[in-house]
Each structure stands twice: as structure tokens, then as C-alpha cells.
Design a protein around this motif. Structure first.
Motif, PDB file in Angstrom:
ATOM      1  N   ALA B  12       0.752  -1.260   0.017  1.00 30.23           N
ATOM      2  CA  ALA B  12      -0.115  -0.098  -0.148  1.00 30.23           C
ATOM      3  C   ALA B  12       0.990   1.400  -0.096  1.00 30.23           C
ATOM      4  CB  ALA B  12      -0.848   0.121   1.138  1.00 30.23           C
ATOM      5  N   LEU B  15       2.577   1.594  -3.602  1.00 28.60           N
ATOM      6  CA  LEU B  15       1.516   1.946  -4.536  1.00 28.60           C
ATOM      7  C   LEU B  15       0.944   3.283  -4.449  1.00 28.60           C
ATOM      8  CD1 LEU B  15      -0.627   1.129  -6.964  1.00 28.60           C
ATOM      9  CD2 LEU B  15      -2.203   0.365  -5.090  1.00 28.60           C
ATOM     10  N   ILE B  52      -5.667  13.745  -5.898  1.00 27.57           N
ATOM     11  CA  ILE B  52      -5.133  12.367  -5.693  1.00 27.57           C
ATOM     12  C   ILE B  52      -4.990  12.235  -4.178  1.00 27.57           C
ATOM     13  CG2 ILE B  52      -2.417  12.514  -6.185  1.00 27.57           C
ATOM     14  CD1 ILE B  52      -5.379  10.133  -8.075  1.00 27.57           C
ATOM     15  N   VAL B  54      -6.345  13.192  -1.620  1.00 28.77           N
ATOM     16  CA  VAL B  54      -7.834  12.988  -0.907  1.00 28.77           C
ATOM     17  C   VAL B  54      -8.085  11.460  -1.439  1.00 28.77           C
ATOM     18  CG1 VAL B  54      -9.974  13.322  -0.699  1.00 28.77           C
ATOM     19  CG2 VAL B  54      -8.403  15.204  -0.936  1.00 28.77           C
ATOM     20  N   VAL B  55      -8.027  11.064  -2.642  1.00 31.29           N
ATOM     21  CA  VAL B  55      -8.254   9.754  -2.908  1.00 31.29           C
ATOM     22  C   VAL B  55      -7.174   8.704  -2.447  1.00 31.29           C
ATOM     23  CG1 VAL B  55      -8.471   8.196  -5.058  1.00 31.29           C
ATOM     24  CG2 VAL B  55      -9.443  10.439  -5.170  1.00 31.29           C
ATOM     25  N   THR B  58      -7.858   8.031   1.545  1.00 26.79           N
ATOM     26  CA  THR B  58      -8.929   7.593   1.798  1.00 26.79           C
ATOM     27  C   THR B  58      -8.869   6.004   1.079  1.00 26.79           C
ATOM     28  OG1 THR B  58     -10.241   9.466   1.175  1.00 26.79           O
ATOM     29  CG2 THR B  58     -11.581   7.449   1.435  1.00 26.79           C
ATOM     30  N   MET B  59      -8.360   5.653   0.231  1.00 30.06           N
ATOM     31  CA  MET B  59      -8.195   4.130  -0.330  1.00 30.06           C
ATOM     32  C   MET B  59      -7.072   3.447   0.535  1.00 30.06           C
ATOM     33  SD  MET B  59      -7.249   4.642  -4.299  1.00 30.06           S
ATOM     34  CE  MET B  59      -6.716   3.012  -4.623  1.00 30.06           C
ATOM     35  N   LEU B  60      -6.195   4.014   0.992  1.00 24.65           N
ATOM     36  CA  LEU B  60      -5.068   2.979   1.410  1.00 24.65           C
ATOM     37  C   LEU B  60      -4.956   3.432   2.989  1.00 24.65           C
ATOM     38  CD1 LEU B  60      -2.796   3.238  -1.636  1.00 24.65           C
ATOM     39  CD2 LEU B  60      -4.317   1.337  -1.120  1.00 24.65           C
ATOM     40  N   PRO B  62      -6.820   3.085   5.658  1.00 20.97           N
ATOM     41  CA  PRO B  62      -7.103   1.976   6.412  1.00 20.97           C
ATOM     42  C   PRO B  62      -6.084   0.499   6.544  1.00 20.97           C
ATOM     43  CG  PRO B  62      -9.021   2.631   5.182  1.00 20.97           C
ATOM     44  CD  PRO B  62      -7.713   3.445   4.670  1.00 20.97           C
ATOM     45  N   VAL B  63      -5.222   0.521   5.367  1.00 12.65           N
ATOM     46  CA  VAL B  63      -4.458  -0.629   5.090  1.00 12.65           C
ATOM     47  C   VAL B  63      -3.250  -0.327   5.844  1.00 12.65           C
ATOM     48  CG1 VAL B  63      -3.109  -1.858   3.378  1.00 12.65           C
ATOM     49  CG2 VAL B  63      -5.447  -1.178   2.871  1.00 12.65           C
TER      50      VAL B  63
END
Lengths: 227, 227, 227, 227
Positions: B12, B15, B52, B54-55, B58-60, B62-63
């Protein structure tokens, strides 16, 4: 009541106002240097200002209320949400923080720490604009607190984003920021001699908004109980 | 503790940093090719970067926590929220991911995979700017986590949007991104020789923010218990 | 039912429409004066309009519903959510508020309070555009209220941000705003003689959206009960 | 399972894809006509596209899932969240809706309803860009659904805002939109002959994202149970 003591609250007001002014002045210098088109420069000044307001109010609101603005502190004093002594200390912290923000922006861009601005901002249109700008800012804050407190950082950031463009003065709407902008001879500056009228109109706009929203936001039920 | 194991967390981080650098470098190339006005190019570089972030967070988040930044990982290590070994692995993943992002951006725009940047970014103003930029980033993250964790992706995206403009350096504020930007000779590049001072100032800014926010965000009640 | 009495609701409609028109007209004047590039001027007109809509609907929605638009009031009257008398009073408040917004914008920019616009906006493409623009606006509002009421301020602000650009007419989508824009001979103006066709197309778009969304948003379960 | 029957879901997919394409094509025409600077035109194309995606996905997500994209429908079919017949019907609705969006945009701007695009978009860089663009889009959607479903409209809108700039192809990332853009000879067009490679790369990117995120988003606990 904030869970934070007065030194922390004053530090939050000074830090927040410094970062706000640093953004206004710094992005103004950057935008002005990079473009010959004044509208592009204003876009490059507007977007950072709106963005940093959302950040700063979210960050520091729980500490100090995130006024960063003597006109806002005045409104909360009138509403008895801050004491006279607390309000005075807030204003001092805001003005000092704002001046610090200008100095830091100048040092980053390798300019003299303080300069007297030569940018003329005066006349009836500008004064009306400052009154309207501050009226709208205070109205947005009071309605936001009343109906949706979590949205206040966004309301202020978006309001100022709009007001940079719909007012003839590019919406200072803040006496501490106005003072800090009088000591930079760059894109966002204002002549010191033009300050008093700006500040008077800002305070007038804040007072009118306080009165109007005091009436407008009182629902019928609470009204009935009050009679 | 994250529910995700170390390989996923490192993936994560790699990426996310790759997509962040790919956006910074790629949008810089696109914006620079399309316009002769440097402010317009910077707008075309700023909006994608803010969006990007913000995206990706939010996406990663929690990982892996979505650091994407060795200065941020350092702060969490100092706060004992990540182990020394974990922090070191994060930094390796961030640097490799960042380099991968530059390579992919170059391949999309049909440039050589790696180039030595010739863009000079040095001097006291730039160094101060990097310190301030990283100070503000870490302050926003720490306050956001403390008061409104769900807003952190927005705080970071909006903060960087502002900092691209209010700092003289356009706010790298991230050693892994700085390294990745040293191998592109395009709009967002930085000479490899200018890297060490940038990274040192970023780390200094992060440390100062950690200290200051550690004091500022401790409310009076918790303070009383601690005495 | 709003907890607010009719005078407050009418004041909210007038104030909100005034601030909306003040933003559209004022930012149009500012953007037009600052740039020779019409796309930059439209960006400088779009961003403030989208931003202020989010603010105004959040601020005043709990008071009056934040229609600020006779076409929207018509839709709520058709849905029996407002009485005929209430709807008529709303429309009067919106039109008067809108005209007030133009006057204030002119005074800020030191122009005559009212001017007849000379900007030609006519023809089949423009009329189709106004119908589509208002169709989309009403569809977004009705779906937003149905699925996620708290998001409506954002939906409207973002929708109008898009519609300024995807329609050939720059999306008036509002009879009260159109009337207010007919008395300014600046960037955002429209010839008075072009008003009736714009308003007719806006109403047609609103009616089509009401019918289509009335069908589309009725889920299968409620449908089964209705048969 | 959606509470909405198939006709409503197909209508939502067609309407949403039409409004998306209408925005992409319409704002492209507007932005191209108003400016000679290609970066400004791309800003005028990007902001409306990002904004309308937030609106459309919020509006129509509860009805149909708001795919508006055959690559996304493919992913949900692979994940067994939609049947093969349902997926096929969705794709038909998306393609027809997209073509309708181009026609409506052309009529608003008084152009022929359908045109063969002459804009060359081909080559390895562009193909890689389409793969990356769709990879990122699907990754953002899958992570968003997993961690914060209410944020998906924002994630998609912000992701596409960024991808317009960081990819060399301006990020079509959608076979239905690509087809609809092949019949407009305006700013956003693509030659019909260039379509197959774009669509193939979009599908490849979507498949890689599905595989990678299937691994990345599976937490350690669920993993342990699966072994």
C-alpha cells in the motif's frame, strides 16, 4: 468551553492567523510572479486561501474556536461566548500572528521582512465591498454554527473563495489580515493609510450580520417561548 | 493496529507513493506542454495533486496509514505508533514506489525512464519554505487525527493544494517524493545535488511540528492528570 | 414543515437569491476586467458561483428550503410541499432579492445600479441548453433529497459548476437569476428581450425532470404497494 | 440488491452516462471555443467532469450502482455482484446513453448530431496511460466501497480530475465514453480507428486492478480464516 487553557488558545489563534496570512501573501507573490494575466494570478491566490481555511479551522477550531479574525472575535464577545479580556487577548494574538505570517512569507520569497504597501485600495465601492464581504462571512459562520457545526470549515473556505471574486476589494473581511497585508508591497498588499476605512467597514458588516442573523435564525417555537 | 499484514502494508505504501509521484510528475509534464503561462501550468499541477491525495489516503489509509512520506513515518515512529523496523521498511517502500511512479509517468509521456533533473532548487528561501511546508503538513495531520480522523484525507489534499502556492519551493514536503523528482528533467524536477538540503529541512519541519503540536493539542484536563 | 415563520422564510429566500446573484454578477465583472481570455473569465465566474451555492444552501436551507429559484419552487408546489400562496410569495422574494443582488454588485464595482443588458442570448441551441440545464438541476435536487439530503448543497454547487461549461448558455437555469441578469450590461448579462424564451425553457426542463424522477426514484417495493 | 427494478436501473445507467458524456463533450467544446491556451481548455474540461461525476454517482448510485462504464460493470460481474444478463444490459444502456450525450451536446452547440472524430490518439504511451487510468479508477472504487462507501462519488470525481492531467491520454478510462467520444470531432474526440486499442487497454487495467485489490484489501484476519 474549550478544554484548552488560554496560552494554548492564544497560540492557536496566532498560529492559525500566521498560516492564513502566510498563505494569502505567499500565494499572491507566487501567482503574481508566474503570470501576466491578473485573473490567473487571482485564481492562484484564491484556491490556496480557500483550501487553507478549511484546513486551519478543522485543525484549530477545537482548541480556540479558530476565529483568526478580530471581527469574528467581536461577534462572539457580543454574543457573550468570550469574555472582554479573552477577546482582547485573542485580537492581540491574531494581529501578531498575522504580522508574523507576512514576515515568514517574505523570507521564503527572499524579500525584506516588512515593507510599506503602495497598493491603493480606497473609495466607496471598496468600502461597500468590505462591509458586504464581512457581513456574508459572519452570516455564514453564525448560520453554520446553528445548523451544521461540522461544516463550518468548509463554509468559511468556500465563502472566501467566492468573495475574492464577487467583491470589488477581493474581500479582506478581517482586520488582522488587513493589518498584516499593509506591510507587504506585493500582490495582496494595501496602503497603511487605507486601513482604517477598511477596518471600520468590516466591523460594520459584522455588526449588521450579527443583528440580522440574530433575528433570522430564531425559529418560531423559540420565539413563542420568548414572548 | 492495522488488520493488514506487513506485505500488504508495504504494498500500500509503495502503490500510494507511486500514484502520488505519478500524478505530480505526469501532471507537471502535461501542464507544462499545454501552456506557456507558468501559473497555468502550476494550476494544472496543483489540482491533480490535491485531488489524488484525497483519493489515495481514503483508499489506502485503512491498510497502511497512508504515510507515503518518510517524514510522516518518522513522526509516527517518534510517537511510538510504528516500530523502528516497520518504519525502515515503510521508507524503503516509499522510495521505491516513488521512483516507480516517475518511471511510469515517463513511459506514459514517451520519455526516457529516468533522467537527471537540471532544475536548480536551492538557497535560504527555498530551504525555509521546505521546513514550513513540512511543518504545516505534519501539524495538519496530527491535529486532524486528534480531532477529526475522517477528515484527514481532505486536510492533506487541501493543505498541499495551498502549499504548492504559498511556499517558494512549491512544497515538496516529502523526502521520498523529492528523491523521485530528482530523476525527472521535467516541470516538477529537482537537481540531485539539491536533495540533501531539501530533505534535511523537511525533517526539521516535521520535528518542530511534532514538538509544538504535542504541546498545543494536550488539553488542560489531561495536562492536570499528567502533573 | 420548517420551524421558521413566513417572514423569516421570505427573508431567507430574498437574502439567498441576492447573495447568489451578487456572486454571479460581481464575479463576472471582476473576471472580465482582469483577463482577456474568455475561458479564464468563465473559470473566475464558475468557481465563486459553485462555492457560494454550497454555502447559501447549507446556511439557509433549514430556514426556507433554500430554493432561490422559481423553477424549484414550482416543483415543490407541484409536489404539494408548499402551498400556492407560499410559492407565489417565494417567487416574489426571489425576484426582488435577485434584483437587489445585481444592484449591490453594481454599487461595489461603481457602476450604475441598473443597466439594460445588450448581450444576445437566443436561438435553438441556447434554448435547448436552458431546458437541459434546469432538467439536470431539478433531477439532482430531487434525487439528492431522496437519497442523501445532507449532500444537497454540494450537489447543487457542483452541478452548476459543471453546467456553466457543458451547456451552450452557461446555464442560467433559474428565472429569478435570469431576470436579475437582464439588468446588468456586464459579463453575465442577457438582453431583456431574450428572457421569455429562457424562462419558458427553464420551466419546461423542470417539469420534465419532475415527471421523469417521479418515475425513476420510486423503488419496486413502494411500487408494488401502490398497485 | 438494489430496491429498483431493471427498467429503472437501465434508465439510470443510460441517463447517467448521457449526462457524463454530455459534460465531457459539451465542456470540451465550450473550453476550446473560449481559449487559445490548451491547458486552460483542459482545466475547463476537467473541473466540470470531476464535478458532474460526484453529482451523478450520488444521485443514481442508489438506483443502479452508478457504473456508467462497461469496465466497471465487468468488474462487478467478475465479483458476482451482477448477473451476466444484467451486465450485458447495463453495457447496452451505457453505450446508447453515451451516444445520446454526444448528440445532445452537439445540438446545444448547434453542430451536426454525429461526426467522425479526426483526433489521433494512438501509440504505446497512450495505451499504457489508458491501462493505468482504468487501473486507478477501479482500485479507487473497490477500496472506496470496502472502507468508506459514502465517499465513492467524491473518490471517482477527484480521481478523474487528477487522471485528466497525469495520464498522457487525458484518461478516457471508460469504453462507453470512448465510443461516444469517437463520434464528435471536437476537443474531446478520438478517431474511431483508435478505439479498439483504447478499450482493450482499459479492460486490461480494470482486470489488473481487480486482481491486485482482491489481494491487497483482504485483511490478515479474514485471510487466516480462509486458509
Amino acid at each position: 468551553m474549550s478544554a484548552f487553557d488560554l496560552p494554548r488558545r492564544l497560540a492557536a489563534e496566532a498560529l492559525g492567523t500566521a498560516m492564513l496570512v502566510g498563505t494569502v501573501v505567499g500565494s499572491g507573490i507566487m501567482a503574481d510572479r508566474l503570470s501576466d494575466d491578473a485573473a490567473i494570478s487571482l485564481i492562484g491566490n484564491t484556491i490556496p486561501t480557500g483550501a487553507i481555511l478549511v484546513v486551519l479551522i478543522t485543525m484549530l477550531g477545537p482548541v480556540s474556536g479558530a476565529h483568526f479574525n478580530p471581527a469574528v472575535t467581536l461577534v462572539f464577545w457580543l454574543r457573550r461566548e468570550v469574555s472582554a479580556a479573552g477577546a482582547a487577548a485573542y485580537v492581540v494574538a491574531q494581529v501578531l500572528g498575522g504580522l508574523g505570517g507576512t514576515v515568514v512569507a517574505h523570507l521564503m520569497f527572499e524579500l525584506a521582512p516588512l515593507q510599506a504597501s503602495l497598493t491603493v485600495r480606497t473609495g466607496g465601492g471598496q468600502w461597500l465591498a468590505e462591509g458586504i464581504a464581512t457581513f456574508g462571512l459572519v452570516a455564514a459562520i453564525l448560520a453554520g454554527i446553528r445548523f451544521r457545526a461540522a461544516a463550518v470549515p468548509w463554509l468559511v473556505g468556500l465563502y472566501i473563495t467566492a468573495a475574492y471574486w464577487f467583491t470589488a476589494s477581493t474581500s479582506f473581511a478581517n482586520p488582522a489580515v488587513a493589518i498584516a497585508r499593509s506591510v507587504t508591497d506585493t500582490f495582496s498588499g494595501i496602503r497603511p493609510v487605507d486601513l482604517p476605512a477598511f477596518i471600520a467597514c468590516e466591523i460594520a458588516g459584522a455588526l449588521i450580520a450579527t443583528a440580522l442573523m440574530g433575528w433570522l435564525l430564531r425559529p418560531a417555537v423559540r420565539q413563542a417561548l420568548a414572548e
